[in-house]
Scaffold this active site. Structure first.
Site, PDB file in Angstrom:
ATOM      1  N   ASP A  25       0.796  -1.232   0.000  1.00 52.18           N
ATOM      2  CA  ASP A  25       0.000   0.000   0.000  1.00 52.18           C
ATOM      3  C   ASP A  25       0.830   1.286   0.000  1.00 52.18           C
ATOM      4  OD1 ASP A  25       0.912   0.185   2.703  1.00 52.18           O
ATOM      5  OD2 ASP A  25      -0.831  -0.970   3.375  1.00 52.18           O
ATOM      6  N   HIS A  39       6.633  -7.677  -1.394  1.00 54.34           N
ATOM      7  CA  HIS A  39       5.569  -8.137  -2.297  1.00 54.34           C
ATOM      8  C   HIS A  39       5.186  -7.092  -3.341  1.00 54.34           C
ATOM      9  CE1 HIS A  39       4.299 -11.226   1.018  1.00 54.34           C
ATOM     10  NE2 HIS A  39       5.379 -11.594   0.359  1.00 54.34           N
ATOM     11  N   CYS A  42       6.205  -6.676 -22.324  1.00 48.16           N
ATOM     12  CA  CYS A  42       7.465  -5.956 -22.579  1.00 48.16           C
ATOM     13  C   CYS A  42       8.191  -5.531 -21.306  1.00 48.16           C
ATOM     14  CB  CYS A  42       7.200  -4.726 -23.457  1.00 48.16           C
ATOM     15  SG  CYS A  42       6.445  -3.333 -22.584  1.00 48.16           S
ATOM     16  N   LEU A  68      -0.604  -2.294  17.556  1.00 52.20           N
ATOM     17  CA  LEU A  68       0.527  -1.493  17.086  1.00 52.20           C
ATOM     18  C   LEU A  68       0.284  -0.002  17.300  1.00 52.20           C
ATOM     19  CD1 LEU A  68       1.053  -3.492  13.808  1.00 52.20           C
ATOM     20  CD2 LEU A  68       2.692  -3.337  15.675  1.00 52.20           C
TER      21      LEU A  68
HETATM   22 ZN   LIG Z   1       4.138  -3.595 -22.869  1.00 48.64          ZN
END
Ligand SMILES: [Zn+2]
Length: 281
Positions: free
Chosen positions: A109, A124, A135, A269
């Site tokens: 995020d 991630h 491409c 937290l």
């Molecule tokens: Zn592309």
């Protein structure tokens, strides 16, 4: 409101550990729930209600991919509005104070960076950009949103639930046909994929190696808001423990790494991190 210090078990020990500096953070979804981004696996985990997009579905099933982008288009309104919370800001403050070094995050995020943290490694990936599977061109998700709004002027279906951590929402199946997806601007082909690691997808090897190197050089490993359910994050806890590097875990509820932790703080937290920053910054 009282200004009294919250009494949280293990907090003083954690502050002592971080006084030495050089802690590497490993953060998970629990850090972003206060920003309105739900956790797939926590106590109210949306995994209980949704099947998240998998890499296999995204790459092999055009309809599944179309479904993801339609949902993501709607979910983007909520992701775009999400703001860093007190926990993110406290991590940035702890960095500035030298208590914490690099941040490895499982979150996609971008809220660590928005909260002022530097040296953030997105294990991630991040929702703020797309990659073309034909491409390899990387492009801004905000720019894609402008293009999508242009070709989808009337597409405003009502989501049936809150946004998922991957940035998509549940939509009625019949709404999907009304959505138009666009191609890659660089090659005219595609498909475009958010630059995030989906369930069933492997984290790029060089990124994993960079994280292992950080953990190897860390004075301690501080896990924030992760149940460590997936090996993708848990392996760093195993590596630290094996090398005798202290592991501290702050999480509401138990985690897979608890047995390997030197110190566990079972508390929100939003309480623990601001208090730590107050003591150390
Ligand atoms: Zn592309």
């Amino acid at each position: 409101m009282t200004a009294a210090t919250p009494t949280v078990e293990g907090l003083s020990e954690l502050a002592d550990l971080l006084t030495d500096g050089g802690a590497v953070v490993l953060s998970g979804a629990g850090l972003s729930t206060d920003s309105g981004i739900p956790d797939y696996r926590g106590a109210t985990g949306s995994l209980r209600r949704h099947t998240p997009m998998t890499y296999q579905t995204f790459t092999r099933d055009p309809r599944g991919r179309h479904r993801y982008w339609a949902r993501s288009y709607v979910g983007w309104r909520q992701i775009e509005r999400a703001r860093p919370n007190a926990g993110h800001r406290a991590v940035a403050a702890l960095q500035q104070a030298g208590a914490v070094g690099e941040v490895i995050t499982q979150n996609v995020d971008g809220l660590h960076q928005a909260g002022g943290a530097r040296e953030v490694l997105e294990l991630h990936g991040g929702l703020d950009r797309t990659v073309c599977l034909a491409c390899g061109d990387m492009a801004s998700r905000a720019d894609l949103d402008v293009r999508l709004r242009t070709v989808n002027p009337g597409f405003r279906p009502e989501p049936t639930d809150e946004v998922n951590p991957d940035g998509d929402v549940e939509l009625p199946e019949e709404a999907l046909d009304g959505f138009v997806m666009v191609d890659c601007l660089a090659c005219g082909g595609g498909p475009l994929k958010p630059d995030v690691v989906f369930f069933g997808e492997t984290v790029p090897r060089d990124r994993v190696d960079a994280c292992f190197a950080l953990v190897d050089a860390a004075r301690s490993l501080l896990v924030l808001g992760s149940s460590l359910t997936v090996m993708s994050g848990y392996r760093f806890v195993i590596a630290a423990a094996k090398r005798g590097i202290p592991v501290a875990i702050v999480n509401s509820g138990s985690t897979r790494g608890d047995a390997k932790a030197t110190l566990k703080v079972d508390a929100p937290l939003g309480v623990v991190l601001p208090e730590l920053a107050r003591r150390l910054a």
